[in-house]
Design a protein around this motif. Structure first.
Motif, PDB file in Angstrom:
ATOM      1  N   THR A 183       0.764  -1.153  -0.095  1.00  0.00           N
ATOM      2  CA  THR A 183      -0.101   0.035  -0.107  1.00  0.00           C
ATOM      3  C   THR A 183       0.803   1.217   0.175  1.00  0.00           C
ATOM      4  OG1 THR A 183      -1.710  -1.082   0.935  1.00  0.00           O
ATOM      5  CG2 THR A 183      -1.879   1.205   1.207  1.00  0.00           C
ATOM      6  N   TYR A 184       0.777   2.248  -0.903  1.00  0.00           N
ATOM      7  CA  TYR A 184       1.428   3.287  -0.749  1.00  0.00           C
ATOM      8  C   TYR A 184       0.646   4.622  -0.812  1.00  0.00           C
ATOM      9  CZ  TYR A 184       4.825   0.310  -3.260  1.00  0.00           C
ATOM     10  OH  TYR A 184       5.687  -0.686  -3.739  1.00  0.00           O
ATOM     11  N   LEU A 185       1.284   5.705  -0.076  1.00  0.00           N
ATOM     12  CA  LEU A 185       0.496   7.049   0.110  1.00  0.00           C
ATOM     13  C   LEU A 185       1.007   7.888  -1.152  1.00  0.00           C
ATOM     14  CD1 LEU A 185       0.811   7.788   3.874  1.00  0.00           C
ATOM     15  CD2 LEU A 185      -0.993   6.532   2.646  1.00  0.00           C
ATOM     16  N   VAL A 186       0.084   8.416  -1.631  1.00  0.00           N
ATOM     17  CA  VAL A 186       0.272   9.318  -2.936  1.00  0.00           C
ATOM     18  C   VAL A 186      -0.382  10.654  -2.473  1.00  0.00           C
ATOM     19  CG1 VAL A 186      -0.258   9.838  -5.238  1.00  0.00           C
ATOM     20  CG2 VAL A 186       0.162   7.263  -4.332  1.00  0.00           C
ATOM     21  N   ALA A 187       0.634  11.911  -2.661  1.00  0.00           N
ATOM     22  CA  ALA A 187       0.208  13.010  -2.303  1.00  0.00           C
ATOM     23  C   ALA A 187      -0.330  13.668  -3.764  1.00  0.00           C
ATOM     24  CB  ALA A 187       1.147  14.162  -1.520  1.00  0.00           C
ATOM     25  N   THR A 188      -1.334  14.607  -3.773  1.00  0.00           N
ATOM     26  CA  THR A 188      -1.696  15.383  -4.884  1.00  0.00           C
ATOM     27  C   THR A 188      -2.686  16.531  -4.439  1.00  0.00           C
ATOM     28  OG1 THR A 188      -2.550  14.966  -7.151  1.00  0.00           O
ATOM     29  CG2 THR A 188      -3.842  13.864  -5.370  1.00  0.00           C
ATOM     30  N   SER A 189      -3.184  17.221  -5.488  1.00  0.00           N
ATOM     31  CA  SER A 189      -3.973  18.032  -5.112  1.00  0.00           C
ATOM     32  C   SER A 189      -5.550  17.752  -5.252  1.00  0.00           C
ATOM     33  CB  SER A 189      -3.841  19.345  -6.140  1.00  0.00           C
ATOM     34  OG  SER A 189      -4.515  18.966  -7.307  1.00  0.00           O
ATOM     35  N   SER A 190      -6.556  18.162  -4.264  1.00  0.00           N
ATOM     36  CA  SER A 190      -7.884  18.069  -4.615  1.00  0.00           C
ATOM     37  C   SER A 190      -8.438  18.045  -5.933  1.00  0.00           C
ATOM     38  CB  SER A 190      -8.645  19.048  -3.383  1.00  0.00           C
ATOM     39  OG  SER A 190      -8.494  20.473  -3.751  1.00  0.00           O
ATOM     40  N   TRP A 191      -7.822  19.007  -6.711  1.00  0.00           N
ATOM     41  CA  TRP A 191      -8.262  19.115  -8.220  1.00  0.00           C
ATOM     42  C   TRP A 191      -7.966  17.905  -9.019  1.00  0.00           C
ATOM     43  CZ3 TRP A 191     -10.662  21.835 -11.861  1.00  0.00           C
ATOM     44  CH2 TRP A 191     -10.183  21.948 -13.126  1.00  0.00           C
ATOM     45  N   ALA A 192      -6.716  17.469  -8.545  1.00  0.00           N
ATOM     46  CA  ALA A 192      -6.454  16.079  -9.579  1.00  0.00           C
ATOM     47  C   ALA A 192      -7.395  14.912  -8.999  1.00  0.00           C
ATOM     48  CB  ALA A 192      -4.978  15.847  -9.358  1.00  0.00           C
ATOM     49  N   ALA A 193      -7.494  14.971  -7.687  1.00  0.00           N
ATOM     50  CA  ALA A 193      -8.212  13.859  -7.097  1.00  0.00           C
ATOM     51  C   ALA A 193      -9.763  13.897  -7.337  1.00  0.00           C
ATOM     52  CB  ALA A 193      -8.012  13.791  -5.475  1.00  0.00           C
ATOM     53  N   ASN A 194     -10.189  14.901  -7.606  1.00  0.00           N
ATOM     54  CA  ASN A 194     -11.486  15.298  -7.914  1.00  0.00           C
ATOM     55  C   ASN A 194     -11.948  15.062  -9.672  1.00  0.00           C
ATOM     56  OD1 ASN A 194     -12.012  15.545  -5.338  1.00  0.00           O
ATOM     57  ND2 ASN A 194     -12.259  17.901  -5.795  1.00  0.00           N
ATOM     58  N   GLY A 195     -10.790  14.672 -10.320  1.00  0.00           N
ATOM     59  CA  GLY A 195     -10.870  14.486 -11.599  1.00  0.00           C
ATOM     60  C   GLY A 195     -10.672  15.599 -12.485  1.00  0.00           C
ATOM     61  N   GLY A 196      -9.725  16.658 -12.036  1.00  0.00           N
ATOM     62  CA  GLY A 196      -9.413  17.772 -12.838  1.00  0.00           C
ATOM     63  C   GLY A 196      -8.119  17.487 -13.611  1.00  0.00           C
ATOM     64  N   ASP A 197      -7.101  17.013 -13.248  1.00  0.00           N
ATOM     65  CA  ASP A 197      -5.922  16.414 -14.007  1.00  0.00           C
ATOM     66  C   ASP A 197      -6.324  15.299 -14.987  1.00  0.00           C
ATOM     67  OD1 ASP A 197      -4.209  18.826 -13.689  1.00  0.00           O
ATOM     68  OD2 ASP A 197      -3.506  17.799 -11.976  1.00  0.00           O
ATOM     69  N   LYS A 198      -5.457  14.840 -15.722  1.00  0.00           N
ATOM     70  CA  LYS A 198      -5.471  13.795 -16.677  1.00  0.00           C
ATOM     71  C   LYS A 198      -5.079  12.322 -16.057  1.00  0.00           C
ATOM     72  CE  LYS A 198      -5.476  17.143 -20.385  1.00  0.00           C
ATOM     73  NZ  LYS A 198      -4.719  18.083 -20.919  1.00  0.00           N
ATOM     74  N   PHE A 199      -5.279  12.100 -14.865  1.00  0.00           N
ATOM     75  CA  PHE A 199      -4.639  11.017 -14.106  1.00  0.00           C
ATOM     76  C   PHE A 199      -6.039  10.052 -13.509  1.00  0.00           C
ATOM     77  CE2 PHE A 199      -1.653  14.377 -13.239  1.00  0.00           C
ATOM     78  CZ  PHE A 199      -0.471  13.790 -14.194  1.00  0.00           C
ATOM     79  N   PRO A 200      -6.763   9.436 -14.435  1.00  0.00           N
ATOM     80  CA  PRO A 200      -7.711   8.666 -14.011  1.00  0.00           C
ATOM     81  C   PRO A 200      -7.543   7.819 -12.698  1.00  0.00           C
ATOM     82  CG  PRO A 200      -7.809   8.605 -16.504  1.00  0.00           C
ATOM     83  CD  PRO A 200      -6.557   9.168 -15.794  1.00  0.00           C
ATOM     84  N   ALA A 201      -6.361   7.312 -12.564  1.00  0.00           N
ATOM     85  CA  ALA A 201      -5.978   6.450 -11.536  1.00  0.00           C
ATOM     86  C   ALA A 201      -6.084   7.137 -10.123  1.00  0.00           C
ATOM     87  CB  ALA A 201      -4.485   5.905 -11.482  1.00  0.00           C
ATOM     88  N   LEU A 202      -6.320   8.535 -10.082  1.00  0.00           N
ATOM     89  CA  LEU A 202      -6.289   9.292  -8.926  1.00  0.00           C
ATOM     90  C   LEU A 202      -7.863   9.494  -8.589  1.00  0.00           C
ATOM     91  CD1 LEU A 202      -3.654  12.153  -9.458  1.00  0.00           C
ATOM     92  CD2 LEU A 202      -3.188   9.934  -8.212  1.00  0.00           C
ATOM     93  N   TRP A 203      -8.609   9.328  -9.563  1.00  0.00           N
ATOM     94  CA  TRP A 203     -10.076   9.422  -9.221  1.00  0.00           C
ATOM     95  C   TRP A 203     -10.951   8.501  -8.684  1.00  0.00           C
ATOM     96  CZ3 TRP A 203     -11.150  10.756 -15.306  1.00  0.00           C
ATOM     97  CH2 TRP A 203     -10.281  11.621 -15.629  1.00  0.00           C
TER      98      TRP A 203
END
Lengths: 239, 309
Positions: A183-203
């Protein structure tokens, strides 16, 4: 109304060469400075700007080199991703494996000189916050594939090579081989986690913590700690 | 980047100036009896008070409200009848907003003589009280026909419609706001509710045409230019509602170099325009009125602020 009359008179002058024009000496001259800024408005803004500068003009760090975003990696890519990872770790008081963000939301590149709070606000104009996602190694691998597919993106804690087919090779997470069952911890922005950037794995990641730290604070804190920002790449993404 | 296009009026003058022939006087009378209305407009200025910094990744050096102001002053000197409008999202985007919450933007827009603006989704970013605080500095109308603002701090500042009478020619202007659900945090919009923009638009058009005898109808829309799905946008609004002459749009930050004509259900046309964002461009539409014809001749152009114009 007066404009119109004056114009018509001026117009007669143009056409007939008559001396009519000279009798209307009190013609209003254009007050516009275009394409220069309106001096009156510029003065009003300066008054506001002066009081704004007491907060916004504060120095955050010194930029030593021109720092830009770029693919597959670049100095600014690495700085923005490292900042997310290390600020998340210091907030959670826990090791965070990966930091990632898209680069589209950032509006400036850095030029040598003083970096102010205002610059950071211009750099990151959006009011998003820091998010830490807990994901399996398998899911993390999907994320890395998405990064490789884009030809690279700001990422921290991960090293890999993009092969001719655009797939990631020799993937290391914190200098260790990626373990699909870990299990890995991944830090990102709420924007990316909410579907904003182009990384579907974060959604739609269910194990998610939203930290009360804005992305702008992340960068202000991180840059302050760095004191000097210099150009450096470490080959974390290679071709 | 194209910064300016020639427009009809200038060419009329040029023509008249080069031809010293009898009958010129008729042309003057014509110009005076058939005046024009100049509509200047922006959208999604997003607190871009200062031009983009030199190290901006895009649009470096462009925009700037004081430059926009000097351009507006220049045009006001050249044209008698000027309307100045905005399609919403003045809030959010630069340190100016973080520091002053939109107050400086509204003050400068008042200074420039804006007549009206639509309510964008970012106008809710500081909550309803925050909007009301900034709106106190505005000497122009906030237009939204499809938000119910009853019993909220926003209510005293928002009107459905505005009518401008210019030399006996009546221009009706109304505003439309985007759906709030999924776009604005419910904590921020509170008891402001979204209503069907198509219905609201039909009601406004009817009101303008039947009760106020308006000659020209403008919609300031923050719906967005065009979407893939079935969400209402400026294009579908024009397809569903007859009687709007011009939609000045926003939200999608679309740079339309030329206005787009869309056919209404009754076979007439609505023109749609949008000027990107951040005050990079000032849009201009001239209505050349002619007493012999019910519809004005329309010419459009835009200026790039801070560009090499």
């Amino acid at each position: 109304m007066s404009y119109r009359i004056i114009r018509v008179i001026g117009f007669c002058f143009l056409l007939t060469g008559c001396a009519y024009f000279s009798t209307t000496t009190e013609i209003e001259q254009p007050t516009s400075a275009y394409p220069e800024p309106d001096p009156q408005m510029a003065r009003q803004l300066d008054a506001y700007r002066d009081s704004m500068n007491s907060v916004m003009g504060q120095k955050v760090a010194t930029v030593q080199d021109t720092l830009k975003f770029g693919k597959p990696e670049s100095s600014l890519n690495n700085i923005v991703a490292d900042a997310l990872r290390f600020q998340a770790a210091s907030t959670l008081r826990q090791f965070v494996h990966v930091g990632i963000t898209g680069e589209e939301s950032f509006k400036l590149y850095f030029v040598p000189g003083k970096l102010t709070v205002r610059d950071v606000y211009e750099f990151m104009p959006y009011n998003n916050h820091l998010v830490v996602l807990s994901m399996s190694g398998e899911k993390l691998m999907t994320l890395i594939e998405q990064v490789a597919d884009m030809g690279g993106a700001p990422i921290s804690g991960v090293r890999f090579r993009i092969d001719e087919d655009g797939n990631p090779n020799s993937v290391l997470v914190n200098a260790q081989v990626l373990d699909p069952d870990e299990t890995y911890l991944v830090a990102t922005s709420s924007w990316a986690a909410n579907g904003g950037d182009k990384f579907p794995a974060l959604w739609n990641v269910s194990d998610r913590s939203d930290l009360e730290l804005s992305i702008r604070e992340v960068y202000i804190n991180y840059f302050k700690n760095q004191v000097e920002l210099t150009a450096s790449t470490d080959g974390r993404i290679r071709r | 980047m194209i910064s300016r296009k020639t427009f009809l009026k200038q060419s009329v003058y040029a023509l008249a100036g080069s031809a010293v022939v009898p009958g010129i006087a008729d042309k003057f009378t014509d110009l005076i009896e058939n005046p024009s209305i100049t509509i200047l407009y922006t959208n999604d200025t997003h607190s871009r008070i200062d031009p983009y910094p030199k190290n901006a990744r895009e649009f470096a050096g462009l925009g700037g409200i004081a430059k926009r102001s000097s351009l507006v002053k220049k045009i006001r000197f050249e044209e008698k009848n000027v309307l100045l409008l905005d399609a919403g999202d003045v809030f959010q985007g630069t340190p100016w907003f973080d520091q002053y919450g939109g107050k400086v933007d509204f003050e400068m827009m008042s200074e420039m003589g804006y007549d009206a603006m639509a309510i964008g989704n970012h106008e809710f970013d500081l909550g309803l009280e925050g909007f009301a605080d900034a709106a106190k500095s505005a000497e122009f109308s906030f237009l939204c026909a499809n938000y119910s603002t009853w019993n909220t701090p926003m209510h005293p500042f928002v009107e459905h419609e505005l009518i401008k009478e210019i030399d006996g020619y009546k221009v009706g202007i109304f505003g439309l706001g985007i759906q709030l659900e999924g776009i604005v945090d419910p904590k921020l919009h509170g008891r402001v509710h979204y209503r069907d923009p198509v219905l609201s638009a039909k009601r406004s058009v009817e009101n303008f045409r039947n009760f106020h005898a308006c000659d020209y109808i403008i919609c300031l829309s923050h719906l967005g230019y065009e979407y893939d799905g079935n969400q209402i946008d400026d294009v579908s609004l024009a397809q569903e509602v007859s009687g709007i002459d011009l939609i000045i749009g926003g939200h999608t930050h679309t740079f339309l170099d030329n206005h787009v004509a869309v056919e209404n259900p009754d076979g007439s046309e609505t023109l749609i325009t949008q000027m990107g964002h951040s005050g990079i461009r000032l849009g201009r539409i001239d209505l050349h009125l002619n007493k012999k014809s019910p519809r004005p001749l329309v010419t459009s152009q835009y200026y790039t602020i801070g560009g090499n114009s």
